[in-house]
Design a protein around this motif. Structure first.
Motif, PDB file in Angstrom:
ATOM      1  N   LEU A  32     -21.920  -2.819  19.955  1.00  0.00           N
ATOM      2  CA  LEU A  32     -22.516  -4.081  20.387  1.00  0.00           C
ATOM      3  C   LEU A  32     -23.467  -3.843  21.561  1.00  0.00           C
TER       4      LEU A  32
ATOM      5  N   ILE B  13     -22.938 -11.582  27.553  1.00  0.00           N
ATOM      6  CA  ILE B  13     -21.728 -11.781  26.754  1.00  0.00           C
ATOM      7  C   ILE B  13     -20.541 -11.653  27.699  1.00  0.00           C
TER       8      ILE B  13
ATOM      9  N   ARG C 269     -17.349  -4.549  15.183  1.00  0.00           N
ATOM     10  CA  ARG C 269     -17.938  -3.333  15.722  1.00  0.00           C
ATOM     11  C   ARG C 269     -17.380  -3.030  17.095  1.00  0.00           C
TER      12      ARG C 269
ATOM     13  N   GLU D  87     -16.472 -11.716  26.863  1.00  0.00           N
ATOM     14  CA  GLU D  87     -15.512 -11.923  25.784  1.00  0.00           C
ATOM     15  C   GLU D  87     -14.380 -10.918  25.862  1.00  0.00           C
TER      16      GLU D  87
ATOM     17  N   THR E  22     -13.932  -0.163  15.926  1.00  0.00           N
ATOM     18  CA  THR E  22     -14.670  -1.274  15.330  1.00  0.00           C
ATOM     19  C   THR E  22     -13.688  -2.327  14.824  1.00  0.00           C
TER      20      THR E  22
ATOM     21  N   GLU F 156     -26.654  -2.545  20.344  1.00  0.00           N
ATOM     22  CA  GLU F 156     -27.434  -3.585  19.686  1.00  0.00           C
ATOM     23  C   GLU F 156     -28.071  -4.547  20.704  1.00  0.00           C
TER      24      GLU F 156
ATOM     25  N   SER G 172     -11.449  -9.327  20.694  1.00  0.00           N
ATOM     26  CA  SER G 172     -12.134 -10.313  19.864  1.00  0.00           C
ATOM     27  C   SER G 172     -13.567  -9.901  19.577  1.00  0.00           C
ATOM     28  N   ILE G 173     -14.148  -9.072  20.424  1.00  0.00           N
ATOM     29  CA  ILE G 173     -15.457  -8.510  20.073  1.00  0.00           C
ATOM     30  C   ILE G 173     -15.303  -7.652  18.820  1.00  0.00           C
ATOM     31  N   ARG G 174     -14.242  -6.851  18.797  1.00  0.00           N
ATOM     32  CA  ARG G 174     -14.021  -5.984  17.630  1.00  0.00           C
ATOM     33  C   ARG G 174     -13.719  -6.814  16.392  1.00  0.00           C
TER      34      ARG G 174
ATOM     35  N   ALA H   4     -14.372 -10.128  15.814  1.00  0.00           N
ATOM     36  CA  ALA H   4     -15.402 -11.077  15.406  1.00  0.00           C
ATOM     37  C   ALA H   4     -16.684 -10.383  14.968  1.00  0.00           C
ATOM     38  N   HIS H   5     -17.029  -9.300  15.648  1.00  0.00           N
ATOM     39  CA  HIS H   5     -18.297  -8.652  15.316  1.00  0.00           C
ATOM     40  C   HIS H   5     -18.099  -7.438  14.418  1.00  0.00           C
TER      41      HIS H   5
END
Lengths: 234, 136
Positions: free
Chosen positions: A228, A210, A223, A212, B14, A231, A216-218, A220-221
């Motif tokens: 992430l 990944i 989390r 990114e 988050t 996971e 945008s991770i926060r 879009a996902h």
């Protein structure tokens, strides 16, 4: 190319014997951001940083720093902090600074003094007598006292006490000037550092999994990067 | 006081951090922890205390300025807006959002309007909860 990238790697591949440490990594990093390089042990983080620092040669692919192939010229522009301790036990904190100041072209004593104060380091203390956390602080003071274009910090927080981790993170933020400093920091302890990353690169078995922006991770996902991370690598 | 803002800024990571900074300032304004015209901590100070990237804080401050929540005076710092109308509408907007969340949750439990209202009145009566202002 409209904008000169500070770091550009193309199809970067490196083997150590049978182990494929990096596998076809192509990344572009602009000037002025803090990048988190995350992944479990053995994912290729250290190898990637060493390739940028010019300490390891790629088997194939290219690395450009400021548009130039890695070599003597780019080494002068890069402040690389290895994971291992680079100081001799007989040195004092002051000696360690003097020693590095004599080796690099871009040492800034003013910055060094400021960092020593902020990190609560005593110039007279012997390296031999420093705790692990204090050694980690010293390493950071040395790396960040340079006026480099690119700072590569390999696991600067690994295995040290929480107060030292907090001090180190804060000194990175305090010394950071938007748009001027570019820092690539590798870590497998994501939770504590994720606030300072603008971009996160996840490595897995030598490949980019990944790449990114942190926000945008926060978004879009929904989390945290830590979430992430857990996971992805579970 | 900026001091309290600092304490509450434990971001949950988050959600985008810049949005959390904005929300935190909004909440502080609505609850009068930050008063109109009050100075915000500098971007650098906030970045250090919350341990976040200064660029993230910069983005939050920029957006708060665009929405009229804060004003930046060159060389002096960033201040909470003194526009009472704006602050009143912020308060009502946040109250509406809170009510909306609450109603959605209770509806999801299968309650109807009168049941919800009855529960709310009972709750206030039993707990002796007093609202922010003094209507009966």
């Amino acid at each position: 190319m409209t904008e000169q990238m500070l770091v550009q790697t193309k199809n970067l591949t490196k083997r150590f014997g049978r182990v494929l440490a990096l596998n076809d990594v192509s990344i572009e990093i602009p000037k002025g951001i803090v990048v988190g390089l995350v992944g479990p042990n053995g994912s290729g983080k250290s190898t990637f940083l060493k390739l940028l620092a010019g300490l390891v040669r790629p088997d194939s692919g290219t690395v450009l720093i400021n548009g130039q192939k890695v070599g003597l010229k780019t080494k002068a522009q890069v402040s690389y902090q290895p994971e291992i301790d680079q100081f001799y036990d007989w040195m004092s904190v002051g000696d360690a600074l003097d020693y590095t100041a004599g080796l690099v072209p871009d040492w800034n004593w003013e910055k060094a003094q400021e960092l020593l104060g902020f990190l609560n380091l005593d110039q007279g203390a012997r390296v031999k007598h420093l705790s692990k956390g204090m050694r980690a602080r010293l390493k950071l003071a040395v790396s960040m006292s340079r006026e480099a274009d690119l700072y590569l910090l390999d696991e600067p927080l690994s295995g040290i006490d929480p107060p030292s981790r907090v001090r180190i993170i804060k000194s990175l933020i305090g010394g950071y000037e938007s748009g001027r400093h570019t820092i690539i920091l590798s870590t497998h302890e994501v939770a504590e550092t994720e606030g300072i990353f603008e971009r996160v690169v996840f490595l897995e078995k030598g490949r980019v999994r990944i790449d990114e922006s942190a926000e945008s991770i926060r978004a879009a996902h929904g989390r945290s990067i830590q979430g992430l991370f857990e996971e992805v690598y579970e | 006081m900026p001091k309290e803002l600092r304490v509450e800024l434990e971001f949950d990571s988050t959600r985008p951090i810049y949005l959390q900074i904005i929300d935190e300032v909004k909440r502080a304004v609505v609850r009068n922890i930050l008063t109109p015209g009050e100075k915000l901590p500098s971007q650098r100070e906030l970045a250090l205390n919350a341990r976040v990237n200064p660029n993230t804080v910069q983005r939050a401050y920029r957006e708060m300025e665009t929405m009229g929540l804060v004003e930046t005076k060159r060389g002096e710092g960033t201040f909470i807006s003194q526009d009472e109308g704006f602050l009143a509408s912020l308060r009502s907007e946040m109250a509406h959002a809170a009510v909306q969340d609450f109603v959605r949750q209770t509806m999801a439990l299968g309650l109807n309007e009168s049941e919800v209202i009855q529960l709310v009145s009972e709750f206030f009566r039993e707990a002796g909860v007093k609202g922010g202002s003094d209507h009966d």
